[in-house]
Design an enzyme around this catalytic site. Structure first.
Site, PDB file in Angstrom:
ATOM      1  N   CYS A  57     -11.590   3.902   1.260  1.00 50.04           N
ATOM      2  CA  CYS A  57     -11.093   2.777   0.451  1.00 50.04           C
ATOM      3  C   CYS A  57     -12.223   2.058  -0.300  1.00 50.04           C
ATOM      4  CB  CYS A  57     -10.380   1.803   1.390  1.00 50.04           C
ATOM      5  SG  CYS A  57      -9.958   0.250   0.600  1.00 50.04           S
ATOM      6  N   THR A 126      -3.227  -3.464   4.854  1.00 47.86           N
ATOM      7  CA  THR A 126      -4.332  -2.905   4.079  1.00 47.86           C
ATOM      8  C   THR A 126      -5.667  -3.021   4.823  1.00 47.86           C
ATOM      9  OG1 THR A 126      -4.610  -5.055   3.002  1.00 47.86           O
ATOM     10  CG2 THR A 126      -3.252  -3.446   1.845  1.00 47.86           C
ATOM     11  N   TYR A 189      -5.935   3.019 -10.179  1.00 45.49           N
ATOM     12  CA  TYR A 189      -4.641   3.046  -9.472  1.00 45.49           C
ATOM     13  C   TYR A 189      -3.488   2.913 -10.453  1.00 45.49           C
ATOM     14  CZ  TYR A 189      -7.051   2.605  -4.982  1.00 45.49           C
ATOM     15  OH  TYR A 189      -7.830   2.838  -3.877  1.00 45.49           O
TER      16      TYR A 189
END
Ligand SMILES: N[C@@H](CCC(=O)N[C@@H](CS)C(=O)NCC(=O)O)C(=O)O
Length: 318
Positions: A57, A126, A189
């Site tokens: 990430c 997340t 994204y």
């Protein structure tokens, strides 16, 4: 992918707005701050706080970079989730190289950490998560704020006074951060998760305009703010370092590769070779995570061969 609704884990679809096919990132909900003001619940203390991250990430990556640059490694512990994020969300399985499990509570899933912190929580689960081991509360799940805490809240403890968000540069940093966030950090994204041609075209066009702008800017200065290394650079780096291995192919950001931008590519190597930053880069987690977890984009979950990229090549920048 799933999410928590009133403290219950629900499996659901990716976060795409049905209206125009564009990707819409939700606000983080845990927004506390560590500092030494008298009435604050979260005081800076060694060994009290814990980071849950994924090496895949880019948002979590920022926090690991600040942890190392600010000498917080021995003060803030870290666990690394498994790169596969499927219907149960992030999990603590240890059958992948350089994953750790949950060393604090021995949980199976990251959503259990969220429920433990707030029983009726409704949100996406997340990484990164900054946890207070003392109260079991989540201090923050917003990377942009975690890095600012790391930048200054533990200075008395570490004696590390490096400042990546200096007062006199803040008003110049903000617009650069905003453009990079909208069009590049989140832009990859937006391009990758678009479900209409129009939303993809818009995202990918803005993205490459920003890369051209950066490449041009970095032809005459070392860092985004000139000669001073700031948080703007560290917020950009995790996206750049993943670009050719992940975003170029998986998110269809393929107008050019990072290595085609002479100055931006040299700048990426410069940042990679700063201090111990190279130790925070684990691209094999990113490759596995994106290609394997996003079944809507890559239904057969084939992991591509990928280019070999030498981030240690000399950069000749000063
Ligand atoms: N605003 C958050 C975004 C973090 C984020 O979206 N992380 C991704 C991984 S790259 C995640 O955990 N996604 C899981 C989900 O949305 O369900 C931050 O910057 O900390």
């Amino acid at each position: 992918m799933g999410q928590l609704v009133n403290g219950v884990w629900l499996k659901d679809e990716p976060k795409v707005s049905k209206k125009n096919g564009s990707f819409n990132r939700k606000e983080s909900i845990f927004r506390n701050w560590i500092n030494d003001s008298k009435d604050n619940d979260f005081q800076p203390e060694s060994g009290r706080y814990h980071l849950y991250v994924s090496h895949a990430c880019p948002w979590a990556h920022r926090t690991l970079i600040f942890r190392t640059l600010k000498n917080l490694d021995s003060h803030i512990s870290v666990d690394v989730v498994h790169p596969d994020m499927l219907e149960d969300g992030w999990n603590f399985a240890k059958n992948f190289n350089e994953t750790t499990g949950d060393s604090v509570y021995g949980k199976k899933f990251l959503h259990e950490i969220y429920i433990q912190a707030k029983a009726d929580v409704s949100c996406r689960v997340t990484v990164p998560v900054l946890l207070d081991k003392k109260s079991k509360k989540i201090v923050s799940n917003e990377s942009s704020e975690i890095i600012r805490m790391f930048n200054s809240s533990f200075n008395d403890l570490t004696k590390n006074k490096l400042d990546f968000w200096p007062k006199e540069l803040r008003t110049s940093i903000e617009p650069i951060n905003n453009r990079i966030y909208e069009t590049l950090n989140n832009g990859v994204y937006k391009a990758g998760f678009s479900t209409t041609q129009d939303s993809y075209d818009e995202a990918v066009t803005k993205l490459f305009e920003t890369m051209e702008w950066l490449d041009n800017m970095l032809s005459s200065q070392r860092y985004l703010l000139g000669s001073t290394l700031t948080e703007a650079d560290w917020r950009l780096f995790p996206t750049l370092v993943r670009f050719d291995s992940v975003y170029h192919l998986h998110f269809k950001c393929n107008h050019k590769r990072l290595i085609d931008f002479k100055h931006l590519w040299a700048y990426t190597r410069d940042l990679y070779q700063t201090g111990s930053v190279h130790k925070t880069v684990k691209l094999y987690h990113a490759t596995r995570h994106y290609y394997y977890s996003h079944k809507s984009i890559n239904p057969n979950q084939i992991i591509p061969m990928n280019p070999t990229i030498d981030f240690n090549e000399p950069h000749n920048r000063s």
